[in-house]
Scaffold this active site. Sequence first.
Site, mmCIF file in Angstrom:
data_model
loop_
_atom_site.group_PDB
_atom_site.id
_atom_site.type_symbol
_atom_site.label_atom_id
_atom_site.label_comp_id
_atom_site.label_asym_id
_atom_site.label_seq_id
_atom_site.Cartn_x
_atom_site.Cartn_y
_atom_site.Cartn_z
ATOM 1 N N PRO A 1 -2.615 5.269 -8.390
ATOM 2 C CA PRO A 1 -1.756 5.769 -7.308
ATOM 3 C C PRO A 1 -0.766 6.848 -7.746
ATOM 4 C CG PRO A 1 -0.936 3.677 -8.096
ATOM 5 C CD PRO A 1 -2.181 3.953 -8.893
ATOM 6 N N CYS A 2 -1.251 8.047 -8.035
ATOM 7 C CA CYS A 2 -0.332 9.109 -8.438
ATOM 8 C C CYS A 2 0.563 9.518 -7.271
ATOM 9 C CB CYS A 2 -1.094 10.301 -9.018
ATOM 10 S SG CYS A 2 -2.381 10.934 -7.964
ATOM 11 N N HIS A 3 0.199 9.089 -6.034
ATOM 12 C CA HIS A 3 1.085 9.389 -4.905
ATOM 13 C C HIS A 3 2.374 8.570 -4.982
ATOM 14 C CE1 HIS A 3 -1.428 5.951 -3.608
ATOM 15 N NE2 HIS A 3 -0.385 5.571 -2.895
#
Lengths: 182, 253
Positions: free
Chosen positions: B159-161
């Site tokens: 989850p780089c968001h």
Amino acid sequence: MEAVIADIRHELAADLDGAFPDLVRSRQDRIFSGVLRMVRHHADAADITQETFIRAYRALGGYEPARIEAMSLDGWLWTIAINLCRNRGRSRSPVPATIPEQPDRSVGPEELALRSTEEARWQQRLLALSPAQRAAVVLRHVVGLGYDEIAEATGRPVGTVKADVHRALTRLRRMVEREEAT
Amino acid sequence: MRIEQALSELATTAPATVLAGVMVGTGLWDEYAVFAGPTEPVIVAWNRRGVTACVPLSAVGEEAAFPGRHPRPARKAAAVPRRIEGRLRHALESGRLGDLPVDLSALGDFQRAVLEKCAEIPPGEIRPYGWVAAEIGSPGAVRAVGTALGNNPVPILIPCHRVVRSDGRIGDYAYGTQMKRDLLVAEGVDPGAVEETARRNVRFTGSDTTGIYCYPTCRHARRVGETHKVEFHSAAEAGSLGYRPCKVCRPAA
């Protein structure tokens, strides 16, 4: 020939993932040709060829580079292929020694077409040999392996392999002569 | 001699399916298929070792364009294989990787460390780039962390968001800021509220009953009632007032 083999072993040892596709491209035709003459079905031959390379890749991944450099690649690949052919043979019904009168509904159009040709007659003659003789003569004369490579692949002494090839050729010659006489 | 000659003529060529089958079977080539994502369909690629890509379909345009932008040869598959499907669906629904195998073996050590750290951030929480850098032992590499996350081959899954600018603003995303905000909204984060907090220069929140401070989206910070909530502009400020950092979100200076 020797230079090419040495080269790909070196490349495999240095970069397995990079060199492996070249190993497949350079040997898939020979493996497939040989396997096709040892098993009955075209689809089996394709499966076994594929599985041979997949197993080879997994094994090579666990070998030290020095071991790969020193390998007899073709003999080793054929060890894997022959084992797979044997296992496949066990799970299949016995091979008929002559061409059946009735069309075999278990085979696809590809194989039916094949049966009407000279190639199909050779397939039938080869399938009439004992597994050991068939493997030896196919590896020697269809694939073009040396006797020591065949010995490694089949796990039999070189002398036995030579005798198997000789006997197989004699039997095949007799089969051809008998067919021509009728 | 006639026999030997006839036998040598039995040599033939392997069907084209053999090479492709070997390459997929060894994991040297990937396979891919379209799968339902949390906000829109995604293209998922995998090999024997695990998932190698997960990108929004809208970012690729059409399915057929995927192999051209995937770093390794990829063959279209009818569907995601059963060994992956259930875990993949669970990962996309829960926002956690769980036991989904992900193959990051093609990446460098630094990027892999960044992505593995990023995968620890739970859904509904966010951390700054500087936190990732500090956690992997490279506190000075904040910019490099941004680059590593920007080239994340498995966004959404890893989850780089959930990683935002160190000043608290939501910041850039490889597939546009709007998608980053949408993904956060889908897991219960209010990006407007996050940026409002950032505008007021608030970096951490603490509880005056426990004496612990956290990132504002940490599950422990969110539990603190409004009457007991204290806001801090820096870790130093929190420390000087006798607060200690939360052991779960581990706020970095």
